[in-house]
Design an enzyme around this catalytic site. Structure first.
Site, PDB file in Angstrom:
ATOM      1  N   HIS A  25     -42.780   4.707  43.403  1.00 18.99           N
ATOM      2  CA  HIS A  25     -42.992   5.027  44.859  1.00 18.99           C
ATOM      3  C   HIS A  25     -44.704   4.786  44.923  1.00 18.99           C
ATOM      4  O   HIS A  25     -45.388   5.669  45.172  1.00 18.99           O
ATOM      5  CB  HIS A  25     -42.852   6.292  45.545  1.00 18.99           C
ATOM      6  N   HIS A  81     -29.954   5.628  52.981  1.00 17.70           N
ATOM      7  CA  HIS A  81     -31.518   6.051  52.970  1.00 17.70           C
ATOM      8  C   HIS A  81     -32.167   4.638  53.241  1.00 17.70           C
ATOM      9  O   HIS A  81     -31.916   3.770  52.441  1.00 17.70           O
ATOM     10  CB  HIS A  81     -31.971   6.824  51.755  1.00 17.70           C
ATOM     11  N   GLU A  83     -35.335   3.757  52.490  1.00 17.93           N
ATOM     12  CA  GLU A  83     -36.706   3.731  51.683  1.00 17.93           C
ATOM     13  C   GLU A  83     -36.369   2.292  50.706  1.00 17.93           C
ATOM     14  O   GLU A  83     -35.315   2.268  50.331  1.00 17.93           O
ATOM     15  CB  GLU A  83     -37.065   4.977  50.943  1.00 17.93           C
ATOM     16  N   ASP A  85     -36.754   1.171  47.934  1.00 22.61           N
ATOM     17  CA  ASP A  85     -36.133   1.252  46.400  1.00 22.61           C
ATOM     18  C   ASP A  85     -34.718   1.101  46.706  1.00 22.61           C
ATOM     19  O   ASP A  85     -33.992   0.833  45.615  1.00 22.61           O
ATOM     20  CB  ASP A  85     -36.647   2.547  45.701  1.00 22.61           C
ATOM     21  N   HIS A 147     -34.903  12.815  51.408  1.00 26.25           N
ATOM     22  CA  HIS A 147     -36.280  12.887  51.402  1.00 26.25           C
ATOM     23  C   HIS A 147     -37.085  12.386  52.776  1.00 26.25           C
ATOM     24  O   HIS A 147     -38.099  12.852  53.076  1.00 26.25           O
ATOM     25  CB  HIS A 147     -37.049  12.199  50.146  1.00 26.25           C
ATOM     26  N   ASP A 166     -31.161  10.430  47.145  1.00 25.63           N
ATOM     27  CA  ASP A 166     -32.465  10.727  46.588  1.00 25.63           C
ATOM     28  C   ASP A 166     -32.116  12.130  45.875  1.00 25.63           C
ATOM     29  O   ASP A 166     -32.682  12.585  44.865  1.00 25.63           O
ATOM     30  CB  ASP A 166     -33.688  10.986  47.299  1.00 25.63           C
ATOM     31  N   TYR A 194     -38.990  14.672  39.061  1.00 23.36           N
ATOM     32  CA  TYR A 194     -38.608  14.161  40.191  1.00 23.36           C
ATOM     33  C   TYR A 194     -38.584  15.014  41.500  1.00 23.36           C
ATOM     34  O   TYR A 194     -39.301  14.657  42.523  1.00 23.36           O
ATOM     35  CB  TYR A 194     -37.131  13.547  40.150  1.00 23.36           C
ATOM     36  N   HIS A 225     -30.852   7.720  41.871  1.00 17.18           N
ATOM     37  CA  HIS A 225     -31.623   7.858  40.769  1.00 17.18           C
ATOM     38  C   HIS A 225     -31.190   8.425  39.497  1.00 17.18           C
ATOM     39  O   HIS A 225     -30.519   9.549  39.891  1.00 17.18           O
ATOM     40  CB  HIS A 225     -32.843   8.303  41.296  1.00 17.18           C
TER      41      HIS A 225
END
Ligand code: FEO
Length: 396
Positions: A25, A81, A83, A85, A147, A166, A194, A225
Site C-alpha cells: 500500500h 473489497h 481497494e 490490491d 478496512h 483484509d 499487518y 492476504h
C-alpha cells in the site's frame, strides 16, 4: 509468482507472492519479505470468483483461471473489497468474462464505477443477503471499515469457509498456504504487523465484524492476504478481539528517538535503564534506523510511548516527524506518552512533539526532559522524575 492450491474438491486458491513488493500500500507498510495476496474460485452449477489480484498479475491470473475452467465461464464475481490490491485485475478478468454477475457491497459500487467500468451492472448486497449457485450458498456479511467503508466478507455455508478479505490477513510470503505449516509465533507476529499498520484505527469496527461472524461455524478462514487459517481459527479471532479492544501489556514501554550529536541518545539510554530498573519491559527504536512499520506493531500493545528528539531549528527531527504522523494516522488508544530531547538555544521542539502526541490521542504526562547540550546532573534528575511519573501513571 502465482501458486494455485486446491483447497477443497471445488474450491481453488490463487496465491500471489510478490517478494519484490516490500512497500505494501505504497509507503504505508514496509515489510522486508514482500507481500502476498489471495483470490478464490468456487466450482458449482454456477462458477464464482471471489476477489481478484493486482493488475500486474492479471495475465498470469487469467491463464491459471482458464486452465481450471477448461472452457467454462465465470458466472459470478464477488468483490469483497474495492481497494486495487484485490480489484485491479477485475478490469481484465471482466473483459474476458463479461457475462458474469458482479457482487459488491452498497458502499462498494461507487468506487468500483469510479475506478473500473462505469457501465457494469453491479449487484449490491446487504448484510445477511445470500445467493445460491446450485449446491452452494454464499452469505454476505458487510464489515465496513475493516478496512475501507465498502469491505465485506463472504461465507460459503456448505464448506464452512469464510472469505474474509483484509480481515485476518498478513503478508507471509512462504510457499505453504496453511497456518499449520508455520510456527504460530511467526504467524501471530506477521498478523500483528499487518493489523497495526492497516487496521489499528478500525478497532470498534473490527469488534462489530467479530460480532457479525461469531455465529458462523468456521472451519477455514480464507483471507485475501497471507495464509489460510485452519488450525488456529479461534486463536486469530481472539487476537483480533484483543487488538480491536486496544488491550495492552501494562509494563510495556516503546521509546522512539533520534539524535544529531548523541545527546538525545544519552537521555534515551538513561531513561531506558531507569525504566527497566522500575520493572518495565522497554524496547528502543532509533527513528532514522528502524522500520517504522515494525515500530507501529510494537506500539499496538504497549502501555507507554516515549518520544525523544534533538531540536532541529525549532522543531523535531524529520525522522521523528514521520513517526508522529504515522501515530496520528493510526490513532493508538490507551497509551501514556512522554517527551524528551536535547537542545542548544531553543527547546520549542518539546512542545511540538507533545502536541503531536496529544493530537494522536496519547495521554502525555506533564513531566518532560530537556537537556541543554550535553546531559548533566540536572538532566539525570529530570530523567528520574519522568521515569517515576510513568511508574505512578501505570500503577505497576
Ligand atoms: Fe488488501 Fe484494504 O486492501
Amino acid at each position: 509468482m502465482i501458486l494455485v492450491n486446491k483447497i477443497k474438491d471445488n474450491v481453488f486458491n490463487f496465491r500471489v507472492i510478490n517478494y519484490k513488493e516490500l512497500d505494501f500500500h505504497g509507503p504505508i507498510f514496509r515489510n522486508d519479505s514482500g507481500s502476498s495476496y489471495n483470490a478464490y474460485l468456487i466450482l458449482d452449477d454456477e462458477i464464482t470468483l471471489i476477489d481478484t489480484v493486482g493488475e500486474e498479475y492479471s495475465q498470469v491470473f487469467l491463464g491459471e483461471l482458464k486452465t481450471i475452467l477448461g472452457g467454462k465461464s465465470i458466472d459470478n464475481i464477488i468483490i469483497n473489497h474495492v481497494e486495487p490490491d484485490h480489484s485491479s485485475a477485475f478490469l481484465e478478468v471482466f473483459k474476458h468474462y463479461n457475462n458474469a454477475k458482479c457482487y459488491c457491497s452498497e458502499r462498494g459500487e461507487k468506487p468500483l464505477r469510479n475506478m473500473f467500468f462505469s457501465d457494469v451492472n453491479y449487484t449490491t448486497v446487504k448484510n445477511n443477503d445470500e445467493i445460491s449457485t446450485g449446491n452452494y450458498t454464499f452469505l454476505f456479511k458487510t464489515t465496513p471499515f475493516v478496512h475501507w467503508p465498502d469491505n465485506m466478507v463472504t461465507y460459503l455455508k456448505e464448506e464452512k469457509m469464510l472469505f474474509s478479505n483484509d480481515c485476518f490477513g498478513n503478508l507471509i510470503t512462504g510457499s505453504s498456504l496453511y497456518d499449520s505449516e508455520y510456527e504460530l509465533a511467526l504467524l501471530i507476529q506477521a498478523s500483528k504487523d499487518y493489523y497495526a499498520n492497516i487496521m489499528m484505527p478500525c478497532g470498534k469496527f473490527v469488534l462489530k465484524a467479530l460480532e457479525e461472524i461469531k455465529m458462523l461455524d468456521i472451519d477455514l478462514i480464507c483471507p485475501s492476504h497471507g495464509i489460510v487459517w485452519k488450525e488456529n481459527v479461534k486463536i486469530i479471532m481472539e487476537k483480533y478481539r484483543s487488538w480491536g479492544s486496544y488491550e495492552y501489556i501494562k509494563n510495556k514501554v516503546v521509546i522512539i528517538y533520534d539524535s544529531i550529536w548523541g545527546n538525545s541518545e544519552i537521555i534515551t539510554d538513561d531513561l531506558a535503564v531507569k525504566l527497566i530498573g522500575l520493572g518495565f519491559d522497554v524496547t528502543v527504536y532509533k527513528a532514522g534506523t528502524h522500520n517504522h512499520s515494525k515500530i507501529m506493531s510494537d506500539v499496538l500493545d504497549a502501555r507507554v510511548v516515549l518520544v525523544g528528539t534533538a531540536n532541529f531549528n525549532g522543531t523535531m527531527l524529520p525522522t521523528i516527524a514521520e513517526v508522529l504522523e504515522r501515530l496520528y494516522a493510526l490513532k493508538p488508544k490507551n497509551k501514556i506518552g512522554g517527551v524528551f530531547g536535547a537542545y542548544g538555544w531553543s527547546k520549542a521542539h518539546i512542545e511540538r512533539v507533545r502536541n503531536r502526541l496529544c493530537d494522536s490521542g496519547i495521554d502525555v504526562v506533564d513531566v518532560d526532559i530537556s537537556s541543554n547540550y550535553t546531559p548533566d546532573i540536572s538532566t539525570i534528575k529530570m530523567t528520574d522524575e519522568l521515569a517515576f511519573k510513568i511508574k505512578e501513571c501505570v500503577e505497576l
